[in-house]
Design a protein around this motif. Structure first.
Motif, PDB file in Angstrom:
ATOM      1  N   MET A  33      -1.932  -8.822  17.547  1.00  0.00           N
ATOM      2  CA  MET A  33      -0.481  -8.878  17.721  1.00  0.00           C
ATOM      3  C   MET A  33      -0.112  -9.674  18.975  1.00  0.00           C
ATOM      4  O   MET A  33       0.749 -10.555  18.931  1.00  0.00           O
ATOM      5  N   ILE A  37       1.844 -13.230  19.702  1.00  0.00           N
ATOM      6  CA  ILE A  37       3.011 -13.312  20.582  1.00  0.00           C
ATOM      7  C   ILE A  37       2.887 -14.491  21.554  1.00  0.00           C
ATOM      8  O   ILE A  37       3.883 -15.093  21.948  1.00  0.00           O
ATOM      9  N   GLY A 290       8.576  -8.105  20.745  1.00  0.00           N
ATOM     10  CA  GLY A 290       8.312  -8.920  19.558  1.00  0.00           C
ATOM     11  C   GLY A 290       8.656 -10.385  19.731  1.00  0.00           C
ATOM     12  O   GLY A 290       8.405 -11.205  18.852  1.00  0.00           O
ATOM     13  N   CYS A 333      14.196  -6.226  18.445  1.00  0.00           N
ATOM     14  CA  CYS A 333      13.116  -7.213  18.407  1.00  0.00           C
ATOM     15  C   CYS A 333      11.938  -6.668  19.217  1.00  0.00           C
ATOM     16  O   CYS A 333      11.369  -7.377  20.032  1.00  0.00           O
ATOM     17  N   THR A 334      11.605  -5.410  18.980  1.00  0.00           N
ATOM     18  CA  THR A 334      10.469  -4.856  19.705  1.00  0.00           C
ATOM     19  C   THR A 334       9.600  -3.962  18.826  1.00  0.00           C
ATOM     20  O   THR A 334       9.951  -3.688  17.680  1.00  0.00           O
ATOM     21  N   ILE A 335       8.496  -3.541  19.379  1.00  0.00           N
ATOM     22  CA  ILE A 335       7.443  -2.911  18.598  1.00  0.00           C
ATOM     23  C   ILE A 335       7.395  -1.376  18.694  1.00  0.00           C
ATOM     24  O   ILE A 335       7.186  -0.715  17.673  1.00  0.00           O
ATOM     25  N   ARG A 376      10.105  -3.545   8.866  1.00  0.00           N
ATOM     26  CA  ARG A 376       9.353  -4.012  10.032  1.00  0.00           C
ATOM     27  C   ARG A 376       8.782  -5.392   9.759  1.00  0.00           C
ATOM     28  O   ARG A 376       8.283  -5.652   8.647  1.00  0.00           O
ATOM     29  N   TYR A 378       5.874  -7.828  11.734  1.00  0.00           N
ATOM     30  CA  TYR A 378       4.880  -7.853  12.804  1.00  0.00           C
ATOM     31  C   TYR A 378       4.454  -9.302  13.076  1.00  0.00           C
ATOM     32  O   TYR A 378       4.164 -10.046  12.132  1.00  0.00           O
ATOM     33  N   PRO A 379       4.361  -9.678  14.355  1.00  0.00           N
ATOM     34  CA  PRO A 379       3.983 -11.066  14.697  1.00  0.00           C
ATOM     35  C   PRO A 379       2.669 -11.507  14.039  1.00  0.00           C
ATOM     36  O   PRO A 379       2.558 -12.652  13.601  1.00  0.00           O
ATOM     37  N   GLY A 386       8.311 -10.001  16.139  1.00  0.00           N
ATOM     38  CA  GLY A 386       8.276  -8.585  15.784  1.00  0.00           C
ATOM     39  C   GLY A 386       9.700  -8.079  15.668  1.00  0.00           C
ATOM     40  O   GLY A 386      10.541  -8.421  16.520  1.00  0.00           O
TER      41      GLY A 386
END
Ligand code: SAH
Length: 396
Positions: A33, A37, A290, A333-335, A376, A378-379, A386
């Motif tokens: 991941m 990023i 993300g 925009c986060t995990i 969701r 994921y990158p 993300g």
């Protein structure tokens, strides 16, 4: 327990956050991941301003300019340009240090502008070959100095280094005349799904609680043809001003009402909205894990926890603003689940119900309860930033 873990080059998280994330991801997935990023996705997405031009017409105009442009497989107004790389960047004898934000743009092929310069090495003359370097020492591009070391301190804008070869490359999107004409807006693919999940309709009262810089707001305006009552709130006066300028360029002035507000208190400051809103969008500040490409970053569990608490305050106010039957869309925009699924659980405790949504080429929730109801990206899985999106309803 103190200390930090470097997941991949430049990306450090504190030990607490590391332990927390390991409850949801394997060590290998975390590495993959963060590797993703560090790089941009392979597609750079923009959204066609359908109030002004059809996707087909814009694609052909851009192709006439010699640009490689493609239409998304699913979203009609989403078009993309390929991002090439990694390229081999030639070495130069002299270096220019850019700030982080500027370095991340130059890494993708942008020129380095004067405000983004941290330091020009001494003795650089106009026309010299230079390397542009990020604050962590990473070389992001090779280019030609447009200013000399003795000149750079005396000017406040303009190009400092013209980029010739960058690690990743993409046409300079904001320099395309159609951008200046307001025919498109640069926005990631997951972000372009948000307004669709909100599904705004003409005649509705809609509140965007975190509107600036106006990406999702301008999309909502497009989807309603400007025929809804749209309130755009943001706490930052500067960002609201920039948003108004940007939406002006898109031809949207007068199609929404922008106000500088702390949306955590809208029920108090805008009492006329309480119980009278059809749809609310919360796109709050978050720990931004993300966002890509990011060359280097440090994240902590404290940041994630405080963001999560901050975000809950918007959810409480959305509950008060909405009519019975009204819809809330929540995106980040986060995990970390603390800022995503856990906040959806909090919304359910307030009385909201989750409405299951799904879209092509995305995953479901990271916790079992929302496996089939939230979205969701994921990158390392979807070749996107993300991202998280959920749709909720205030029962009628
Ligand atoms: N929805 C926007 C992006 C939002 S980024 C888009 O699609 O373009 C998050 C925004 O929340 C920032 O502009 C920030 O200024 C704003 N914000 C932070 N705290 C806030 C608060 N208490 N009330 C209103 N806006 C806030």
């Amino acid at each position: 327990m103190r200390g930090e873990v470097e997941i991949v080059r430049g990306h450090r998280i504190d030990y607490q956050l590391y332990k927390y994330l390991l409850q949801y991801f394997s060590d290998g997935d975390l590495t993959r991941m963060f590797e993703a990023i560090r790089k941009p996705p392979s597609r750079y997405y923009v959204r066609v301003n359908t109030l002004r031009v059809s996707p087909e017409d814009l694609v052909s105009k851009l192709r006439e300019r010699g640009l490689e442009v493609f239409m998304d497989e699913h979203l009609k107004e989403a078009i993309w340009l390929p991002i090439k790389g990694p390229n081999r960047v030639p070495s130069a004898r002299k270096i220019v240090i850019a700030d982080k934000r500027a370095a991340e743009s130059v890494y993708m092929g942008a020129n380095l502008y004067v405000p983004g310069v941290v330091k020009f090495e001494e003795g650089i003359n106009r026309g010299d070959e230079v390397n542009v370097v990020a604050p962590n020492g990473e070389v992001v591009a090779f280019g030609i100095a447009e200013l000399g070391s003795d000149e750079v301190g005396r000017v406040s804008n303009g190009v400092a280094v013209r980029t010739i070869v960058s690690v990743y490359s993409l046409p300079k999107v904001r320099e395309i005349p159609e951008y200046e004409m307001g025919l498109f807006y640069d926005q990631s693919l997951p972000a372009q799904w948000v307004a669709h999940i909100l599904d705004p309709r003409p005649g509705e009262v809609i509140v965007d609680m975190n509107a600036a810089p106006g990406g999702k707001l301008s999309h909502i305006i497009q989807l309603t043809g400007g025929r809804a009552t749209i309130y755009a709130f943001d706490r930052s006066p500067n960002k609201v001003r920039e948003m108004n300028e940007r939406l002006g360029k898109l031809g949207m002035t007068g199609l929404y009402r922008a106000e500088v507000r702390d949306s955590r208190y809208l029920d108090v400051d805008k009492p006329e909205l309480v119980g009278s809103v059809d749809k609310v969008l919360i796109d709050p500040p978050c720990s931004d894990m993300g966002v890509r490409p990011r060359l280097f970053d440090v994240k902590t569990m404290d940041l994630v926890r405080s963001m999560s608490e901050y975000q809950k305050q918007f959810i409480r106010v959305a509950w008060k603003l909405l009519k019975p039957g009204g819809v809330l869309v929540y995106s980040t925009c986060t995990i970390p689940p603390l800022e995503n699924e856990d906040n959806i659980m909090y919304a359910e405790e307030l009385g909201f119900r989750v409405v299951a949504v799904s879209i092509p080429n995305a995953s479901g929730g990271l916790v079992e309860k929302y496996r089939d109801s939230v979205i969701r990206f994921y990158p390392h899985v979807h070749d996107t930033p993300g991202f998280f999106i959920a749709r909720l309803v205030k029962p009628g």
